[in-house]
Design a protein around this motif. Structure first.
Motif, PDB file in Angstrom:
ATOM      1  N   GLN A  70      -5.737   8.514  10.258  1.00  0.00           N
ATOM      2  CA  GLN A  70      -6.854   8.154  11.149  1.00  0.00           C
ATOM      3  C   GLN A  70      -7.409   6.754  10.844  1.00  0.00           C
ATOM      4  O   GLN A  70      -7.706   5.972  11.740  1.00  0.00           O
ATOM      5  N   ARG A  71      -7.507   6.445   9.535  1.00  0.00           N
ATOM      6  CA  ARG A  71      -8.072   5.128   9.164  1.00  0.00           C
ATOM      7  C   ARG A  71      -7.153   4.009   9.648  1.00  0.00           C
ATOM      8  O   ARG A  71      -7.615   2.995  10.186  1.00  0.00           O
ATOM      9  N   ARG A  73      -5.100   4.174  12.148  1.00  0.00           N
ATOM     10  CA  ARG A  73      -5.153   4.109  13.620  1.00  0.00           C
ATOM     11  C   ARG A  73      -6.396   3.359  14.083  1.00  0.00           C
ATOM     12  O   ARG A  73      -6.334   2.581  15.035  1.00  0.00           O
ATOM     13  N   VAL A  74      -7.528   3.567  13.398  1.00  0.00           N
ATOM     14  CA  VAL A  74      -8.767   2.892  13.789  1.00  0.00           C
ATOM     15  C   VAL A  74      -8.646   1.379  13.559  1.00  0.00           C
ATOM     16  O   VAL A  74      -8.960   0.572  14.447  1.00  0.00           O
ATOM     17  N   HIS A  75      -8.148   1.000  12.381  1.00  0.00           N
ATOM     18  CA  HIS A  75      -8.038  -0.435  12.086  1.00  0.00           C
ATOM     19  C   HIS A  75      -7.021  -1.104  13.007  1.00  0.00           C
ATOM     20  O   HIS A  75      -7.229  -2.231  13.470  1.00  0.00           O
ATOM     21  N   ARG A  77      -6.173  -0.085  16.049  1.00  0.00           N
ATOM     22  CA  ARG A  77      -6.724  -0.061  17.424  1.00  0.00           C
ATOM     23  C   ARG A  77      -7.615  -1.279  17.648  1.00  0.00           C
ATOM     24  O   ARG A  77      -7.601  -1.890  18.709  1.00  0.00           O
ATOM     25  N   ARG A  78      -8.401  -1.642  16.620  1.00  0.00           N
ATOM     26  CA  ARG A  78      -9.307  -2.795  16.738  1.00  0.00           C
ATOM     27  C   ARG A  78      -8.529  -4.082  16.984  1.00  0.00           C
ATOM     28  O   ARG A  78      -9.065  -5.054  17.502  1.00  0.00           O
TER      29      ARG A  78
END
Ligand code: 4NP
Length: 175
Positions: A70-71, A73-75, A77-78
């Protein structure tokens, strides 16, 4: 990467179309799926997707079937990357299916070397850091799993830099 090493790699894959590249880390949920997503994005920007087959795998199979962490994917995605790869374990047949097998760190590289069956398999294994041109104190792409946000940002910085270089030196249109 040293010029002679790069020349050897170019010669080895010359005429291969598409170029088949596999990124490998430990879990296949942080570094290697991110590398896959970054190179796919660069290739798509250049309308070169017909020139490339890009995948990733892990030497450890404990996360098989999972989406990237998840971490990560978040970084990612940004920065505009949508990571949708499902983790899978590296298998020896990958040596047959890919032209270049990119290891994120020394431990991944050793594990891959242990699984190689022939010198041709061994020749396919290249460290990711060899493609990185930015100034860094690292001689590998460090595992971010037990790190904070900076660890994930550092990995993405290294991968963006390395993947741009991979595209520039290995895309069949520039060979
Ligand atoms: P990756 O990161 O090799 O970049 O996918 C890791 C993922 C999982 C674990 C270690 C590193 N793990 O210990 O489960």
């Amino acid at each position: 990467m040293a010029n002679n090493k790069l020349d050897n790699l170019r010669v080895r894959i010359s005429g291969n179309h598409p170029v088949k590249i596999l990124f490998v880390c430990l879990g296949n949920i942080c570094r290697s799926p991110a590398a896959e997503g970054v190179l796919c994005a660069i290739v798509n920007e250049h309308n070169a997707s017909a020139n490339w087959e890009i995948d990733s795998a892990g030497t450890y199979g404990g996360h098989a079937g999972q989406l990237p962490d998840q971490r990560m994917r978040v970084h990612a995605r940004r920065r505009g990357y949508d990571l949708t790869h499902r983790a899978r374990r590296f298998r020896p047949a990958d040596f047959d299916d890919f032209d270049i097998i990119i290891a994120m760190d020394g431990s991944n590289e050793r594990d891959l070397r242990d699984m190689a069956r022939t010198t041709s398999d061994l020749d396919k294994i290249v460290p990711m850091i060899d493609f990185v041109r930015m100034a860094t104190r690292y001689d590998h792409v460090p595992d971010p799993y037990y790190e904070g946000a900076e660890g994930f940002e550092l990995v993405l910085d290294l991968l963006e830099d390395g993947c741009r270089n991979i595209f520039e030196v290995l895309d069949p249109s520039v060979q």
